[in-house]
Scaffold this motif. Structure first.
Motif, PDB file in Angstrom:
ATOM      1  N   PHE A 131       0.949  -1.661   0.221  1.00 43.77           N
ATOM      2  CA  PHE A 131      -0.046  -0.170  -0.384  1.00 43.77           C
ATOM      3  C   PHE A 131       1.353   1.199  -0.120  1.00 43.77           C
ATOM      4  O   PHE A 131       0.530   1.903  -0.565  1.00 43.77           O
ATOM      5  CB  PHE A 131      -0.780   0.181   1.100  1.00 43.77           C
ATOM      6  CG  PHE A 131      -1.695  -1.237   1.333  1.00 43.77           C
ATOM      7  CD1 PHE A 131      -2.388  -1.993  -0.577  1.00 43.77           C
ATOM      8  CD2 PHE A 131      -2.290  -1.476   2.024  1.00 43.77           C
ATOM      9  CE1 PHE A 131      -3.520  -2.352  -0.648  1.00 43.77           C
ATOM     10  CE2 PHE A 131      -3.705  -3.143   2.191  1.00 43.77           C
ATOM     11  CZ  PHE A 131      -3.307  -3.178   0.806  1.00 43.77           C
ATOM     12  N   ASP A 132       2.411   0.891   0.637  1.00 40.88           N
ATOM     13  CA  ASP A 132       3.019   2.211   0.096  1.00 40.88           C
ATOM     14  C   ASP A 132       3.411   2.247  -1.107  1.00 40.88           C
ATOM     15  O   ASP A 132       3.241   3.450  -1.350  1.00 40.88           O
ATOM     16  CB  ASP A 132       4.045   2.440   1.014  1.00 40.88           C
ATOM     17  CG  ASP A 132       4.096   2.619   2.594  1.00 40.88           C
ATOM     18  OD1 ASP A 132       3.703   3.031   2.897  1.00 40.88           O
ATOM     19  OD2 ASP A 132       4.627   1.419   3.971  1.00 40.88           O
ATOM     20  N   PHE A 133       3.787   1.340  -1.769  1.00 48.75           N
ATOM     21  CA  PHE A 133       3.879   1.790  -3.180  1.00 48.75           C
ATOM     22  C   PHE A 133       2.908   1.825  -4.189  1.00 48.75           C
ATOM     23  O   PHE A 133       2.495   3.736  -4.726  1.00 48.75           O
ATOM     24  CB  PHE A 133       4.483  -0.053  -4.178  1.00 48.75           C
ATOM     25  CG  PHE A 133       4.495   0.303  -5.272  1.00 48.75           C
ATOM     26  CD1 PHE A 133       5.800   0.479  -5.632  1.00 48.75           C
ATOM     27  CD2 PHE A 133       3.553  -0.627  -5.629  1.00 48.75           C
ATOM     28  CE1 PHE A 133       6.021   0.574  -7.391  1.00 48.75           C
ATOM     29  CE2 PHE A 133       3.158   0.096  -7.207  1.00 48.75           C
ATOM     30  CZ  PHE A 133       4.929  -0.461  -7.732  1.00 48.75           C
ATOM     31  N   LEU A 134       1.244   1.779  -3.544  1.00 51.25           N
ATOM     32  CA  LEU A 134       0.655   2.230  -4.619  1.00 51.25           C
ATOM     33  C   LEU A 134       0.357   3.561  -3.810  1.00 51.25           C
ATOM     34  O   LEU A 134      -0.607   4.236  -5.148  1.00 51.25           O
ATOM     35  CB  LEU A 134      -0.863   1.364  -3.630  1.00 51.25           C
ATOM     36  CG  LEU A 134      -0.986  -0.171  -4.189  1.00 51.25           C
ATOM     37  CD1 LEU A 134      -1.909  -1.033  -3.868  1.00 51.25           C
ATOM     38  CD2 LEU A 134      -0.673  -0.103  -6.046  1.00 51.25           C
ATOM     39  N   ALA A 135      -0.170   4.153  -3.289  1.00 50.29           N
ATOM     40  CA  ALA A 135       0.161   5.155  -2.536  1.00 50.29           C
ATOM     41  C   ALA A 135       1.019   6.120  -3.439  1.00 50.29           C
ATOM     42  O   ALA A 135       0.662   7.830  -3.884  1.00 50.29           O
ATOM     43  CB  ALA A 135      -0.175   5.560  -0.691  1.00 50.29           C
ATOM     44  N   LYS A 136       2.483   6.226  -3.153  1.00 53.42           N
ATOM     45  CA  LYS A 136       3.053   6.479  -3.740  1.00 53.42           C
ATOM     46  C   LYS A 136       3.331   7.101  -5.412  1.00 53.42           C
ATOM     47  O   LYS A 136       2.903   7.630  -5.804  1.00 53.42           O
ATOM     48  CB  LYS A 136       4.948   6.743  -3.721  1.00 53.42           C
ATOM     49  CG  LYS A 136       5.987   7.169  -3.663  1.00 53.42           C
ATOM     50  CD  LYS A 136       6.775   7.037  -3.348  1.00 53.42           C
ATOM     51  CE  LYS A 136       8.398   7.802  -4.198  1.00 53.42           C
ATOM     52  NZ  LYS A 136       9.738   7.725  -3.364  1.00 53.42           N
ATOM     53  N   LYS A 137       2.678   5.980  -5.919  1.00 54.71           N
ATOM     54  CA  LYS A 137       2.428   6.153  -6.964  1.00 54.71           C
ATOM     55  C   LYS A 137       1.168   6.877  -7.706  1.00 54.71           C
ATOM     56  O   LYS A 137       1.080   7.415  -8.480  1.00 54.71           O
ATOM     57  CB  LYS A 137       2.426   4.515  -7.906  1.00 54.71           C
ATOM     58  CG  LYS A 137       1.543   4.507  -9.360  1.00 54.71           C
ATOM     59  CD  LYS A 137       1.645   3.133  -9.998  1.00 54.71           C
ATOM     60  CE  LYS A 137       0.467   2.925  -9.877  1.00 54.71           C
ATOM     61  NZ  LYS A 137       0.302   1.384 -10.189  1.00 54.71           N
ATOM     62  N   LEU A 138      -0.138   6.429  -7.027  1.00 53.03           N
ATOM     63  CA  LEU A 138      -0.967   7.848  -6.929  1.00 53.03           C
ATOM     64  C   LEU A 138      -0.894   8.507  -6.358  1.00 53.03           C
ATOM     65  O   LEU A 138      -1.748   9.539  -7.730  1.00 53.03           O
ATOM     66  CB  LEU A 138      -2.424   6.976  -6.247  1.00 53.03           C
ATOM     67  CG  LEU A 138      -3.314   7.652  -6.228  1.00 53.03           C
ATOM     68  CD1 LEU A 138      -3.985   7.550  -7.102  1.00 53.03           C
ATOM     69  CD2 LEU A 138      -4.897   7.631  -5.100  1.00 53.03           C
ATOM     70  N   LEU A 139       0.373   9.553  -6.057  1.00 57.55           N
ATOM     71  CA  LEU A 139       0.390  10.654  -5.248  1.00 57.55           C
ATOM     72  C   LEU A 139       1.202  11.730  -6.467  1.00 57.55           C
ATOM     73  O   LEU A 139       1.152  12.960  -7.216  1.00 57.55           O
ATOM     74  CB  LEU A 139       1.516  10.755  -4.282  1.00 57.55           C
ATOM     75  CG  LEU A 139       1.513  12.643  -3.752  1.00 57.55           C
ATOM     76  CD1 LEU A 139       0.429  13.164  -3.199  1.00 57.55           C
ATOM     77  CD2 LEU A 139       3.287  12.405  -2.870  1.00 57.55           C
ATOM     78  N   ASN A 140       1.866  10.591  -7.370  1.00 55.24           N
ATOM     79  CA  ASN A 140       3.207  11.714  -8.772  1.00 55.24           C
ATOM     80  C   ASN A 140       1.914  11.405  -9.230  1.00 55.24           C
ATOM     81  O   ASN A 140       1.993  12.003 -10.613  1.00 55.24           O
ATOM     82  CB  ASN A 140       4.011  10.142  -9.101  1.00 55.24           C
ATOM     83  CG  ASN A 140       4.987  10.036  -7.878  1.00 55.24           C
ATOM     84  OD1 ASN A 140       5.143  11.184  -7.203  1.00 55.24           O
ATOM     85  ND2 ASN A 140       5.790   9.122  -8.291  1.00 55.24           N
ATOM     86  N   GLN A 141       1.290  10.738 -10.235  1.00 52.41           N
ATOM     87  CA  GLN A 141       0.219  10.781 -11.013  1.00 52.41           C
ATOM     88  C   GLN A 141      -0.485  11.673 -10.898  1.00 52.41           C
ATOM     89  O   GLN A 141      -1.219  12.308 -12.215  1.00 52.41           O
ATOM     90  CB  GLN A 141      -1.043   9.278 -11.338  1.00 52.41           C
ATOM     91  CG  GLN A 141      -0.250   8.042 -11.774  1.00 52.41           C
ATOM     92  CD  GLN A 141      -0.553   6.971 -11.382  1.00 52.41           C
ATOM     93  OE1 GLN A 141      -1.588   6.441 -10.515  1.00 52.41           O
ATOM     94  NE2 GLN A 141      -0.182   5.070 -12.624  1.00 52.41           N
ATOM     95  N   SER A 142      -1.197  11.986  -9.561  1.00 54.74           N
ATOM     96  CA  SER A 142      -1.897  13.841  -9.266  1.00 54.74           C
ATOM     97  C   SER A 142      -1.106  14.321  -9.353  1.00 54.74           C
ATOM     98  O   SER A 142      -1.843  16.072  -9.649  1.00 54.74           O
ATOM     99  CB  SER A 142      -2.749  12.763  -7.509  1.00 54.74           C
ATOM    100  OG  SER A 142      -3.450  12.007  -7.771  1.00 54.74           O
ATOM    101  N   VAL A 143       0.006  14.156  -8.609  1.00 52.40           N
ATOM    102  CA  VAL A 143       0.723  16.301  -8.897  1.00 52.40           C
ATOM    103  C   VAL A 143       1.204  15.980 -10.190  1.00 52.40           C
ATOM    104  O   VAL A 143       1.244  17.468 -10.406  1.00 52.40           O
ATOM    105  CB  VAL A 143       1.359  16.206  -7.744  1.00 52.40           C
ATOM    106  CG1 VAL A 143       0.571  15.633  -6.077  1.00 52.40           C
ATOM    107  CG2 VAL A 143       2.540  15.147  -7.392  1.00 52.40           C
ATOM    108  N   PHE A 144       2.028  15.196 -10.932  1.00 51.03           N
ATOM    109  CA  PHE A 144       2.055  16.140 -11.824  1.00 51.03           C
ATOM    110  C   PHE A 144       1.249  15.221 -12.743  1.00 51.03           C
ATOM    111  O   PHE A 144       1.148  13.882 -13.298  1.00 51.03           O
ATOM    112  CB  PHE A 144       3.558  15.170 -12.135  1.00 51.03           C
ATOM    113  CG  PHE A 144       5.097  15.486 -11.272  1.00 51.03           C
ATOM    114  CD1 PHE A 144       5.860  16.215 -11.259  1.00 51.03           C
ATOM    115  CD2 PHE A 144       5.622  14.234 -10.321  1.00 51.03           C
ATOM    116  CE1 PHE A 144       6.077  16.754 -10.559  1.00 51.03           C
ATOM    117  CE2 PHE A 144       6.480  14.922  -9.264  1.00 51.03           C
ATOM    118  CZ  PHE A 144       6.421  16.452  -9.571  1.00 51.03           C
TER     119      PHE A 144
END
Length: 407
Positions: A131-144
Motif C-alpha cells: 500500500f505504500d507503493f500504491l499510495a506513492k504512485k497515486l500521488l505522483n500520478q495526481s500531482v504531476f
C-alpha cells in the motif's frame, strides 16, 4: 578531485579520490538522461535494460565475479542509469575486463527477455498489496500531469507486453554514451593508474547525442485522491507541496534547515511531535525536501488508523499553514543546527560516501565541496533570517494528498 578523460572531441568528467586506507577499487558510471523520464512511449524500458545488464553477458558472468568477491550492479532511476562496481584492488583489472565484455555483448536474448518480463509482472502483482507503493504512485500520478509519471519505473502489463529486444537495443544505443557519462571512482590508485585502468573499457562506448534535460512542475490544482482497499488495516497517506528551490541559490541551506525542523528530523520534528506524540494521529509522520534536477517538491507521508485519516490530513494542512505563518523557534533552530553539523563526519566517513557526496554536487551543477560550504552557512544562520525565508515560501502550504485506505 575533478578530472577529465578525453575521447576524440568528448571530455568525460571524472570525480576521483585517491585513498590508500584499504586496497580497494570503486567505480560508478552515471549516464544522465537515461532513466524513466527518457523512455519514450514504453514505460519500464530503463528498468528492464538495467535488469538485462544485471544478467551479465552470459551464464558464467556473475559466477566469475562472485569467485573474486566483485560487486556489480546496474540500477535505473527517474533521471539516470548507473553501473556500480566495487572489489579488492587485485581484482580491478578483471572487473573492468568483464565490464568491457558486457558493453560489447549485452545479452539481448528473447528467452531472457521473456523471463525478465515474467519476473517483473510477478513483482508488479505483489506490489498490488504494497500500500505504500500504491499510495506513492497515486500521488505522483495526481500531482504531476506528465505522462512520465503514469506508471512506476517498472512499467505495467501493457508496456511490458509490447516491449521488444529492438526497443532495448535502441535504448542502449541512444542513452549509454560518452556524452551523457559521469565517471566517479577511486581507491588504492593514483589518477594515472585509474585512468589507464578504465579508459580501454569506456572506449567501448559510442559518442552520442546530448538529451535536453526534462523538467516537471507540480499541478496547480490541489488534489486529494483516495484508493480504497478493503484489506488495508490502516491509512497510507502521502502528500506533496511545491517549493521554489534552485540548487545554485544562496539560501538552499535555509530550505534544508526549514524542512528538517518541519518534518525530516524524525522525533523532535514539528510533524512527528504534533501528529504522533501530542495527538496520537499517526504511527509515523515525515516531510522532506525532494530536490532533483527534473523536479523539486516537499514530499511527505504518514500512516494512521483508517478512521483517523481525515483528521490527520487536516492537521498536516494546519501545521504547514502555521509553519509558514509563524516560522520556527530559537530552540528548534539550535537543535536542527546541532544535528546537521554534528552528523557531518558520518556523511564523509567512507570513500564511497565521500564519492557519493561529490557526485551529487557535480550532478546538480555545483562545485565540489559545496556541501561543506553550505554547513558553514548553516552555522551562521540566524532565527530572523530563517523565518523570513519560511514566511516567503507560501507555496509550501499548497498540499495535495493521495491515500490508500479502507473506507
Amino acid at each position: 578531485m575533478l578530472h577529465q578523460l578525453k575521447f576524440k572531441d568528448i571530455q568525460v568528467p571524472v570525480i576521483f579520490e585517491e585513498n590508500h586506507d584499504l586496497p580497494i577499487f570503486v567505480l560508478r558510471l552515471v549516464f544522465k538522461n537515461a532513466g524513466k523520464a527518457y523512455e519514450g512511449d514504453i514505460d519500464g524500458l530503463a528498468s528492464m535494460f538495467a535488469r538485462l545488464l544485471n544478467e551479465g553477458s552470459d551464464e558464467s558472468f556473475f559466477k566469475e565475479l562472485e569467485l573474486r568477491a566483485i560487486d556489480f550492479s546496474a540500477n535505473s532511476g527517474f533521471e539516470s542509469l548507473e553501473i556500480n562496481i566495487s572489489c579488492l584492488k587485485e581484482h580491478a583489472h578483471f572487473a573492468i575486463e568483464k565490464l568491457s565484455l558486457l558493453f560489447e555483448k549485452v545479452n539481448f536474448d528473447e528467452n531472457l527477455l521473456a523471463r525478465l518480463k515474467k519476473i517483473t509482472l510477478g513483482e508488479l502483482a505483489s506490489k498490488e498489496s504494497d500500500f505504500d507503493f500504491l499510495a506513492k504512485k497515486l500521488l505522483n500520478q495526481s500531482v504531476f500531469e506528465a505522462k512520465e509519471f503514469r506508471t512506476s519505473k517498472y512499467g505495467d502489463k501493457q508496456s511490458l507486453a509490447k516491449m521488444s529486444l529492438k526497443d532495448l537495443q535502441d535504448f542502449y544505443a541512444k542513452h549509454l554514451n560518452l556524452n551523457e557519462l559521469i565517471v566517479c571512482g577511486g581507491g588504492d590508485f593514483d589518477f594515472a593508474e585509474f585512468k589507464a585502468l578504465i579508459t580501454p573499457c569506456l572506449s567501448k562506448l559510442k559518442i552520442g547525442k546530448l538529451e535536453k534535460t526534462k523538467t516537471f512542475k507540480l499541478s496547480k490544482n490541489l488534489k486529494d485522491k483516495l484508493l480504497l482497499k478493503s484489506e488495508s488495516q490502516q491509512a497510507y497517506i502521502y502528500f506533496a507541496s511545491p517549493i521554489d528551490f534552485k540548487f545554485n541559490d544562496k539560501d538552499t541551506h535555509l530550505a534544508k534547515l526549514a524542512l528538517f525542523i518541519l518534518g525530516a528530523g524524525g522525533f523532535g520534528s514539528r510533524l512527528m511531535e504534533e501528529v504522533r506524540v501530542k495527538r496520537g494521529l499517526a504511527y509515523s509522520a515525515y516531510a522532506m525536501l525532494e530536490a532533483n534536477l527534473s523536479y523539486q517538491r516537499v514530499f511527505g507521508y504518514l500512516q494512521t488508523k483508517n478512521e483517523n485519516a481525515k483528521d490527520a490530513k487536516a492537521l498536516v494542512c494546519e501545521l504547514f499553514t502555521e509553519f509558514v505563518k509563524n516560522g520556527v523557534s530559537e530552540d528548534e533552530l539550535t537543535q536542527a543546527r546541532n544535528f546537521l553539523l554534528g552528523s557531518t563526519p558520518l556523511r564523509y566517513e567512507s570513500l564511497e560516501k565521500r564519492l557519493d557526496m561529490a557526485l551529487g554536487e557535480f550532478y546538480k551543477g555545483l562545485e565540489l565541496g559545496h556541501s561543506l560550504k553550505e554547513l558553514e552557512r548553516i552555522k551562521k544562520t540566524s532565527l530572523s533570517e530563517l523565518n523570513a525565508y519560511i514566511k516567503k515560501h507560501t507555496e509550501l502550504s499548497q498540499i495535495s494528498f493521495a491515500s490508500v485506505q479502507n473506507k
